[in-house]
Design an enzyme around this catalytic site. Sequence first.
Site, PDB file in Angstrom:
ATOM      1  N   ALA A 186      56.218 -51.940 145.105  1.00  0.00           N
ATOM      2  CA  ALA A 186      56.981 -50.755 144.697  1.00  0.00           C
ATOM      3  C   ALA A 186      57.513 -50.019 145.925  1.00  0.00           C
ATOM      4  O   ALA A 186      56.856 -50.018 146.966  1.00  0.00           O
ATOM      5  CB  ALA A 186      56.092 -49.837 143.856  1.00  0.00           C
ATOM      6  N   PRO A 187      58.688 -49.423 145.812  1.00  0.00           N
ATOM      7  CA  PRO A 187      59.530 -49.263 144.621  1.00  0.00           C
ATOM      8  C   PRO A 187      60.432 -50.444 144.308  1.00  0.00           C
ATOM      9  O   PRO A 187      61.086 -50.454 143.287  1.00  0.00           O
ATOM     10  CB  PRO A 187      60.359 -48.025 144.946  1.00  0.00           C
ATOM     11  CG  PRO A 187      60.491 -48.058 146.422  1.00  0.00           C
ATOM     12  CD  PRO A 187      59.202 -48.633 146.950  1.00  0.00           C
ATOM     13  N   GLY A 188      60.528 -51.448 145.176  1.00  0.00           N
ATOM     14  CA  GLY A 188      61.151 -52.691 144.762  1.00  0.00           C
ATOM     15  C   GLY A 188      62.418 -53.129 145.456  1.00  0.00           C
ATOM     16  O   GLY A 188      63.010 -54.130 145.063  1.00  0.00           O
ATOM     17  N   SER A 189      62.844 -52.453 146.519  1.00  0.00           N
ATOM     18  CA  SER A 189      64.086 -52.883 147.171  1.00  0.00           C
ATOM     19  C   SER A 189      63.915 -54.223 147.875  1.00  0.00           C
ATOM     20  O   SER A 189      64.810 -55.069 147.851  1.00  0.00           O
ATOM     21  CB  SER A 189      64.562 -51.822 148.162  1.00  0.00           C
ATOM     22  OG  SER A 189      63.554 -51.526 149.091  1.00  0.00           O
ATOM     23  N   ASP A 215      51.765 -54.084 142.530  1.00  0.00           N
ATOM     24  CA  ASP A 215      51.513 -52.778 143.143  1.00  0.00           C
ATOM     25  C   ASP A 215      50.276 -52.170 142.508  1.00  0.00           C
ATOM     26  O   ASP A 215      50.015 -52.365 141.317  1.00  0.00           O
ATOM     27  CB  ASP A 215      52.702 -51.832 142.988  1.00  0.00           C
ATOM     28  CG  ASP A 215      52.663 -50.721 144.027  1.00  0.00           C
ATOM     29  OD1 ASP A 215      53.149 -50.948 145.149  1.00  0.00           O
ATOM     30  OD2 ASP A 215      52.116 -49.640 143.731  1.00  0.00           O
ATOM     31  N   ASP A 242      44.983 -54.084 142.725  1.00  0.00           N
ATOM     32  CA  ASP A 242      44.710 -53.705 144.108  1.00  0.00           C
ATOM     33  C   ASP A 242      45.025 -54.916 144.978  1.00  0.00           C
ATOM     34  O   ASP A 242      44.446 -55.988 144.801  1.00  0.00           O
ATOM     35  CB  ASP A 242      43.239 -53.297 144.233  1.00  0.00           C
ATOM     36  CG  ASP A 242      42.852 -52.912 145.656  1.00  0.00           C
ATOM     37  OD1 ASP A 242      43.685 -53.053 146.568  1.00  0.00           O
ATOM     38  OD2 ASP A 242      41.702 -52.487 145.848  1.00  0.00           O
ATOM     39  N   ASP A 268      53.827 -55.983 152.838  1.00  0.00           N
ATOM     40  CA  ASP A 268      54.348 -54.708 153.361  1.00  0.00           C
ATOM     41  C   ASP A 268      53.334 -53.621 153.011  1.00  0.00           C
ATOM     42  O   ASP A 268      53.420 -52.983 151.978  1.00  0.00           O
ATOM     43  CB  ASP A 268      55.715 -54.417 152.733  1.00  0.00           C
ATOM     44  CG  ASP A 268      56.376 -53.195 153.328  1.00  0.00           C
ATOM     45  OD1 ASP A 268      56.492 -53.130 154.559  1.00  0.00           O
ATOM     46  OD2 ASP A 268      56.769 -52.303 152.553  1.00  0.00           O
ATOM     47  N   CYS A 321      56.055 -49.483 158.295  1.00  0.00           N
ATOM     48  CA  CYS A 321      57.044 -48.556 158.855  1.00  0.00           C
ATOM     49  C   CYS A 321      56.325 -47.594 159.791  1.00  0.00           C
ATOM     50  O   CYS A 321      56.567 -46.392 159.781  1.00  0.00           O
ATOM     51  CB  CYS A 321      57.807 -47.825 157.757  1.00  0.00           C
ATOM     52  SG  CYS A 321      56.797 -47.131 156.460  1.00  0.00           S
TER      53      CYS A 321
END
Length: 796
Positions: A186-189, A215, A242, A268, A321
């Site tokens: 999520a959110p899925g991009s 997610d 999880d 990620d 990030c």
Amino acid sequence: MGRRARDRRRQLQPQQRRERSGGGGGGGDDQAGWAGGYPEIVKENELFERYYREQRIVPDGEWDAFMAALREPLPATLRITGYKSHAREILHCLKEKYFRELQHLEVDGQKVEMPQALSWYPEELAWHTNLSRKILRKSPQLERFHQFLVSETECGNISRQEAVSMIPPLLLNVNPDHKILDMCAAPGSKTAQLIEMLHADMNVPFPKGFVIANDVDNKRCYLLVHQAKRLNSPCIMVVNHDASSIPNLQVDVDGRKETLFYDRILCDVPCSGDGTMRKNIDVWKKWTTQNSLQLHGLQLRIATRGVEQLAEGGRMVYSTCSLNPIENEAVIASLLEKSQGALELADVSSELPGLKRMPGITKWKVMLKDGQWFEEWKDVPSNRQTQIRPTMFPIKEEEKLKAMNLERCIRILPHHQNTGGFFVAVLIKKSPMPWNKRQPKVHQKLPGKTEDTEVTATNAGDGSEDATEKPTLAEDEEPKKVQELQNSDTEQSKKGVCGPPPSKKMKLFGFKEDPFVFLPEDDPLFLPIQKFYALDPSFPKMNLLTRTQEGKKRQLYMVSKELRNVLLNNSEKMKVINTGIKVWSRNSDGEQFGCAFRLAQEGIYTLYPFIHARIVNVCIEDVKILLTQENPFLSKFSSETQRKVKDMAMGSIVLKYEPDPEKPDDLQCPIVLCGWQGKTSLRAFVPKNERLHYLRMMGVEVFKAKRKEGESEGKTEEEVQCRPAQTEEGMDVEDKERDAVTKMEAEIDEESPRSPVESSAMEIENKSEDSDQCSKNTNSHINQESKDMNTNNVKD
């Protein structure tokens, strides 16, 4: 709070807002921008600067440029969906129409900066712009550009996504036959990018690969569903687990149960997010080293679980990030060390030419939030050993450290290409993980097996605990465990049902989802559909499913053969939120039109290769009529179209536009629309935003000027001219439900680690009223069939 108190509060709120916007910055109306009226956050953090200066992640002489870039707003970035056949048309429309309008545009005496293509993204399909929302509202040309972006985003033709977040899917090197796991999706991009890569060949409706997007957050899973549904793929499944304990799945291979290993895994992980300071300015005041110390263990567990499920020769991309080596190199080094040679870092220096990157570092230190430094684990006092772990420190043995090739990691610094901060590492699995050497596989044929009677088997790595801490299942316990699961699952599998776990002991957390019920081969429901649409004998009818076991089936969905295999063999283990695309919807008037089910637009590109009847080729002028008029009479269409439908029975039809190479000014990509032929009329069943998309591609102006205060409620001329037809009884309900998801989307930032919303030009301008209500709305948006059995409204 009582009614009177609420009324008083409402009366005070406008006055309080006016007072806030007039104070603080001293700008009054000039300060009433996106963050107008709120005190400006000071973009300073002494501890942050001290920490990263000492870690030496920034080259000598570049520190001032690095800090200056962090204090600048982040450009908004958009990505054109690459696998769709009209991607080139969208790019052409952007460059030749919208960008050209901005070329000499000035706002408040300043020239508007033109959007720029990302030099390292293939085929100019990604662009970034510094246009802010405040500027977008000041010019009709910019407002048109904004409406274009919002509408195309809703259709799935454009995705708003931060530039650096596009990197991990590109480095996965996905092929259409790859089995892919997105662990924290999520959110899925990024998930959307993976789906695009699976469908690289649009002539193959069912690629052999699939994406399982996971997610841990149930609400964010529904946002993930919303993102994935825009791409209309039968090869995506959204699950809720999880990531650090995601279960092993089983698949049937020639009558035997085998563990599913993934060819590609995107890892990620949740992170401190200090690479997002340019858009999430709260990070400036909240940043401490404690964030990374608390997340390191979770990140390592998720990465470990990922490599356990990776196939030999497979590739896993680990990304954050964050700029912090505790969340990045320390996790990778620890993973490589305990893999004992089973993993290696891939050299991707030649991939994505044009991307400026920094190599991973081999030396770093650990700092507590009070500023105390530690260079080695042995220096950490006993009272601090709950906060600091040995895996946070670099490897001391020079030979071992050199063999790890940590310099193959990638760190993206904001000042190099005007982006956010990011970290990526690409891992290749050469052999099984050392602790999984004795991983059992069940190759037991089931008695009386048919295709619908596969059952679930389990093994040591089903994810209940971290595999490094739990020994594998003893071999003499396997038959007993397998037999228990066979007994519990066989009855539902016989019926082709994949639903909520029946036993309390195995019940999964979260909401109860509707079951996934596959149609049996002899289901009488399918025969009239097959006959009415003259479906090809190769049509995979076994892949059709519904979301209800009882009552009338109102929607038919479709998944790929490979996902069907996964669903039927793992109903005890997986909490599936959503899978499949809608391909047929029941008519409200039953079977009087020859078939009880009409075609659904979201699944038409998947179904079209198998349909051999009820196809009408139309010219571009007919397409414009279909998309701009609600229920046009047949007499309005070309004589050729009238002739084709004259002798055709009433009911659902396919309307196909093929481009004419001899007319280069016309739309040069094919269009397939779902339609309905009435006694004297012909209409299209196409959602509003998709209609606007096709009209734009054909050069029809669909800009809707926003009404100013005091204007009448009547439609503007443009709105009347290009008003999309209301296509279905349930379309109003669909729009409301999409709005609910959009509001949730505005609450959850597109690419930050569970952080505030990004202020970009492309973002749909909605605020969430109540996230719990959004969750409820989106839940019904996905699982409506068994809950709305008494209505004929069409819902997604």
